[in-house]
Write a protein that holds these residues in place. Sequence first.
Motif, PDB file in Angstrom:
ATOM      1  N   MET A  57      31.249  55.294  39.292  1.00 46.64           N
ATOM      2  CA  MET A  57      31.364  54.173  38.363  1.00 46.64           C
ATOM      3  C   MET A  57      32.156  54.590  37.126  1.00 46.64           C
ATOM      4  SD  MET A  57      27.706  52.249  38.673  1.00 46.64           S
ATOM      5  CE  MET A  57      26.688  53.616  38.137  1.00 46.64           C
ATOM      6  N   GLY A  58      33.120  53.792  36.769  1.00 46.15           N
ATOM      7  CA  GLY A  58      33.973  54.144  35.650  1.00 46.15           C
ATOM      8  C   GLY A  58      34.075  53.004  34.656  1.00 46.15           C
ATOM      9  N   ASP A  59      35.122  53.053  33.837  1.00 46.93           N
ATOM     10  CA  ASP A  59      35.371  51.962  32.895  1.00 46.93           C
ATOM     11  C   ASP A  59      35.728  50.698  33.664  1.00 46.93           C
ATOM     12  OD1 ASP A  59      34.972  53.671  30.847  1.00 46.93           O
ATOM     13  OD2 ASP A  59      37.085  53.900  30.313  1.00 46.93           O
ATOM     14  N   LEU A  60      35.238  49.586  33.162  1.00 45.08           N
ATOM     15  CA  LEU A  60      35.540  48.311  33.811  1.00 45.08           C
ATOM     16  C   LEU A  60      36.707  47.636  33.096  1.00 45.08           C
ATOM     17  CD1 LEU A  60      31.864  47.087  34.268  1.00 45.08           C
ATOM     18  CD2 LEU A  60      33.410  47.905  36.069  1.00 45.08           C
ATOM     19  N   VAL A  61      37.753  47.339  33.853  1.00 40.87           N
ATOM     20  CA  VAL A  61      38.918  46.666  33.286  1.00 40.87           C
ATOM     21  C   VAL A  61      39.194  45.401  34.097  1.00 40.87           C
ATOM     22  CG1 VAL A  61      41.343  46.849  32.641  1.00 40.87           C
ATOM     23  CG2 VAL A  61      39.885  48.903  32.591  1.00 40.87           C
ATOM     24  N   LEU A  62      39.169  44.277  33.412  1.00 40.52           N
ATOM     25  CA  LEU A  62      39.431  42.975  34.026  1.00 40.52           C
ATOM     26  C   LEU A  62      40.878  42.584  33.740  1.00 40.52           C
ATOM     27  CD1 LEU A  62      38.548  40.180  35.197  1.00 40.52           C
ATOM     28  CD2 LEU A  62      37.782  39.598  32.877  1.00 40.52           C
ATOM     29  N   THR A  63      41.628  42.231  34.787  1.00 37.75           N
ATOM     30  CA  THR A  63      43.007  41.791  34.566  1.00 37.75           C
ATOM     31  C   THR A  63      43.134  40.301  34.865  1.00 37.75           C
ATOM     32  OG1 THR A  63      43.883  43.970  35.110  1.00 37.75           O
ATOM     33  CG2 THR A  63      45.437  42.130  35.194  1.00 37.75           C
ATOM     34  N   THR A  64      43.765  39.584  33.930  1.00 36.97           N
ATOM     35  CA  THR A  64      44.035  38.163  34.109  1.00 36.97           C
ATOM     36  C   THR A  64      45.486  37.895  33.733  1.00 36.97           C
ATOM     37  OG1 THR A  64      43.223  35.917  33.632  1.00 36.97           O
ATOM     38  CG2 THR A  64      43.255  37.482  31.777  1.00 36.97           C
ATOM     39  N   TYR A  65      45.929  36.651  33.819  1.00 35.42           N
ATOM     40  CA  TYR A  65      47.305  36.328  33.437  1.00 35.42           C
ATOM     41  C   TYR A  65      47.504  36.538  31.934  1.00 35.42           C
ATOM     42  CZ  TYR A  65      47.814  33.930  37.957  1.00 35.42           C
ATOM     43  OH  TYR A  65      47.869  33.617  39.287  1.00 35.42           O
ATOM     44  N   ASN A  83      25.782  44.981  42.276  1.00 33.73           N
ATOM     45  CA  ASN A  83      25.222  46.295  42.604  1.00 33.73           C
ATOM     46  C   ASN A  83      25.037  47.171  41.375  1.00 33.73           C
ATOM     47  OD1 ASN A  83      24.973  45.847  45.366  1.00 33.73           O
ATOM     48  ND2 ASN A  83      27.109  46.426  45.752  1.00 33.73           N
ATOM     49  N   ARG A  84      25.564  46.722  40.254  1.00 34.03           N
ATOM     50  CA  ARG A  84      25.421  47.497  39.025  1.00 34.03           C
ATOM     51  C   ARG A  84      24.371  46.933  38.088  1.00 34.03           C
ATOM     52  NH1 ARG A  84      30.916  50.152  36.689  1.00 34.03           N
ATOM     53  NH2 ARG A  84      29.413  50.530  35.038  1.00 34.03           N
ATOM     54  N   SER A  85      23.837  45.743  38.372  1.00 32.33           N
ATOM     55  CA  SER A  85      22.857  45.153  37.452  1.00 32.33           C
ATOM     56  C   SER A  85      21.919  44.199  38.167  1.00 32.33           C
ATOM     57  CB  SER A  85      23.580  44.380  36.336  1.00 32.33           C
ATOM     58  OG  SER A  85      22.640  43.658  35.556  1.00 32.33           O
ATOM     59  N   ASP A  86      20.607  44.401  37.987  1.00 33.87           N
ATOM     60  CA  ASP A  86      19.667  43.461  38.601  1.00 33.87           C
ATOM     61  C   ASP A  86      19.562  42.153  37.808  1.00 33.87           C
ATOM     62  OD1 ASP A  86      18.111  44.214  36.489  1.00 33.87           O
ATOM     63  OD2 ASP A  86      16.609  45.272  37.687  1.00 33.87           O
ATOM     64  N   THR A  93      39.155  46.619  37.895  1.00 38.72           N
ATOM     65  CA  THR A  93      39.114  48.014  38.305  1.00 38.72           C
ATOM     66  C   THR A  93      37.844  48.652  37.737  1.00 38.72           C
ATOM     67  OG1 THR A  93      40.484  48.721  36.433  1.00 38.72           O
ATOM     68  CG2 THR A  93      41.627  48.285  38.505  1.00 38.72           C
ATOM     69  N   ASP A  94      37.225  49.478  38.585  1.00 41.25           N
ATOM     70  CA  ASP A  94      36.006  50.212  38.229  1.00 41.25           C
ATOM     71  C   ASP A  94      36.317  51.653  38.632  1.00 41.25           C
ATOM     72  OD1 ASP A  94      33.546  51.363  37.975  1.00 41.25           O
ATOM     73  OD2 ASP A  94      32.457  49.877  39.166  1.00 41.25           O
ATOM     74  N   GLY A  95      36.787  52.434  37.673  1.00 37.43           N
ATOM     75  CA  GLY A  95      37.276  53.779  38.014  1.00 37.43           C
ATOM     76  C   GLY A  95      38.462  53.652  38.954  1.00 37.43           C
ATOM     77  N   GLU A 113      29.059  39.571  30.927  1.00 36.62           N
ATOM     78  CA  GLU A 113      28.249  39.248  29.741  1.00 36.62           C
ATOM     79  C   GLU A 113      26.760  39.151  30.103  1.00 36.62           C
ATOM     80  OE1 GLU A 113      29.327  39.270  26.739  1.00 36.62           O
ATOM     81  OE2 GLU A 113      31.492  39.271  27.107  1.00 36.62           O
ATOM     82  N   GLU A 114      26.452  38.542  31.242  1.00 36.96           N
ATOM     83  CA  GLU A 114      25.050  38.461  31.677  1.00 36.96           C
ATOM     84  C   GLU A 114      24.447  39.851  31.831  1.00 36.96           C
ATOM     85  OE1 GLU A 114      23.047  35.878  32.143  1.00 36.96           O
ATOM     86  OE2 GLU A 114      24.377  34.136  32.257  1.00 36.96           O
ATOM     87  N   ALA A 115      25.264  40.757  32.406  1.00 37.05           N
ATOM     88  CA  ALA A 115      24.772  42.105  32.696  1.00 37.05           C
ATOM     89  C   ALA A 115      24.823  43.020  31.477  1.00 37.05           C
ATOM     90  CB  ALA A 115      25.598  42.715  33.831  1.00 37.05           C
ATOM     91  N   GLY A 116      25.561  42.597  30.446  1.00 38.88           N
ATOM     92  CA  GLY A 116      25.722  43.457  29.275  1.00 38.88           C
ATOM     93  C   GLY A 116      26.555  44.694  29.570  1.00 38.88           C
ATOM     94  N   LEU A 117      27.474  44.584  30.512  1.00 43.67           N
ATOM     95  CA  LEU A 117      28.340  45.721  30.855  1.00 43.67           C
ATOM     96  C   LEU A 117      29.599  45.683  29.992  1.00 43.67           C
ATOM     97  CD1 LEU A 117      28.081  45.450  34.768  1.00 43.67           C
ATOM     98  CD2 LEU A 117      27.268  47.387  33.389  1.00 43.67           C
ATOM     99  N   PRO A 118      29.935  46.801  29.357  1.00 45.06           N
ATOM    100  CA  PRO A 118      31.147  46.812  28.537  1.00 45.06           C
ATOM    101  C   PRO A 118      32.407  46.769  29.408  1.00 45.06           C
ATOM    102  CG  PRO A 118      30.166  49.012  28.600  1.00 45.06           C
ATOM    103  CD  PRO A 118      29.239  48.101  29.365  1.00 45.06           C
ATOM    104  N   TYR A 119      33.435  46.097  28.933  1.00 47.17           N
ATOM    105  CA  TYR A 119      34.684  45.988  29.692  1.00 47.17           C
ATOM    106  C   TYR A 119      35.817  45.680  28.737  1.00 47.17           C
ATOM    107  CZ  TYR A 119      34.079  40.905  29.158  1.00 47.17           C
ATOM    108  OH  TYR A 119      33.906  39.651  28.648  1.00 47.17           O
ATOM    109  N   ARG A 120      37.042  45.903  29.220  1.00 49.87           N
ATOM    110  CA  ARG A 120      38.170  45.443  28.444  1.00 49.87           C
ATOM    111  C   ARG A 120      39.069  44.582  29.325  1.00 49.87           C
ATOM    112  NH1 ARG A 120      39.990  50.784  29.609  1.00 49.87           N
ATOM    113  NH2 ARG A 120      42.150  50.728  30.328  1.00 49.87           N
ATOM    114  N   VAL A 121      39.919  43.800  28.681  1.00 49.43           N
ATOM    115  CA  VAL A 121      40.745  42.841  29.406  1.00 49.43           C
ATOM    116  C   VAL A 121      42.213  43.237  29.286  1.00 49.43           C
ATOM    117  CG1 VAL A 121      41.396  40.402  29.629  1.00 49.43           C
ATOM    118  CG2 VAL A 121      39.053  41.022  28.958  1.00 49.43           C
TER     119      VAL A 121
END
Lengths: 215, 215
Positions: free
Chosen positions: B1-9, B81-84, B63-65, B30-38
Amino acid sequence: MGDLVLTTYDWVPEWPRGFVRDVRVRWALEEAGLPYRVESTPFKDRQAQHFSHQPFGQVPWLTDGDISIFESGAILLHLGNRSDKLLPADPKRRSEAIEWAIAALNSVEMASLPLFILSFTQEKRDSPGWKVLEEFLHKHRLAHLEPVLAGREWLAGAFSIGDILMADVLRLCDRFEWLKDYPASRAYVARATARPAFAKAYADQMAFFAKADKS
Amino acid sequence: MGDLVLTTYDWVPEWPRGFVRDVRVRWALEEAGLPYRVESTPFKDRQAQHFSHQPFGQVPWLTDGDISIFESGAILLHLGNRSDKLLPADPKRRSEAIEWAIAALNSVEMASLPLFILSFTQEKRDSPGWKVLEEFLHKHRLAHLEPVLAGREWLAGAFSIGDILMADVLRLCDRFEWLKDYPASRAYVARATARPAFAKAYADQMAFFAKADKS
């Protein structure tokens, strides 16, 4: 984990035979070598008990002990957790297999099913609706899938539920000759459906409904 | 598991803002409280690098790692799989959450998206194509979903990715007033979109594209 019981219709008309979605589940079960039995629910007179397992009144559903699952995609994800012949153990490959399973359902089938539905109506082939949905399927889906399938044997390294779902979706496209400009996609369908597990699943579905005609 | 990066237009026209599918991923994060960047990829000139992450040239991908995932449904399963908070730990509830996630994508959105596409064409509302697709959505999908949503707060006991996907699919139906005869479905959309995580996700997407207008 308990006994696996697949439920499908007790009978269907000729046309959909071989394409009823229980074939996806049978195929996965055969690939994994998991024992199961098949039960049936009325096609013509769908009762509350049916809707309690499948809220849209469709098939298939699968029970695994006290868990009942509808949606062929969800059933295949569930079975994938029971066999690495369906979902690879390696996290990266596993993730790829799942993304292709979802792509089959939410990108490709979403584009092909509307045309399939229209093909049973009086909708004209040159209507604005037909043309835009046809362009959506070809330009935004099949044309992009073709180079992917030209470059690999299976979508996620090894054969997986991603291939069962994608090949089954494309198999219906092929029946309607929507794949005629996509040789790699046709070859992929041929490769997938040549697998003994598909052949068994298909023959079993055909035999199941043929038997229903006689009873 | 690594940094979470979300890509959009990097930009989209006015109309789809608030409905670009990255909102589903933002909502789950946001529900899971997982940090990410866009990060962003060009909307107007889609390059090979884009297709290498998303073969249909769409967004989002995450991308996750070293794992890169496309298809919003597959991304949500991964985050589950990362948050209940996204997928319950109890096997039966977890299975229910997954089946409803797939139902949103492969039963309901498959029926609503074609009508959405047709609504941007000259297709007449009384054409055979429009009528059959409208009947498919209402009679075979929304009419069956309504009693389900009338009887429960969330689809699988607790809020899950099944609700994120179903509420997002129904939110678009609501925008087209296709839910006017389904009060429980409208109430469900209102309940889901009242969650702080949705509000944050929606506001973030709107702000992201608004900023693109200025740059």
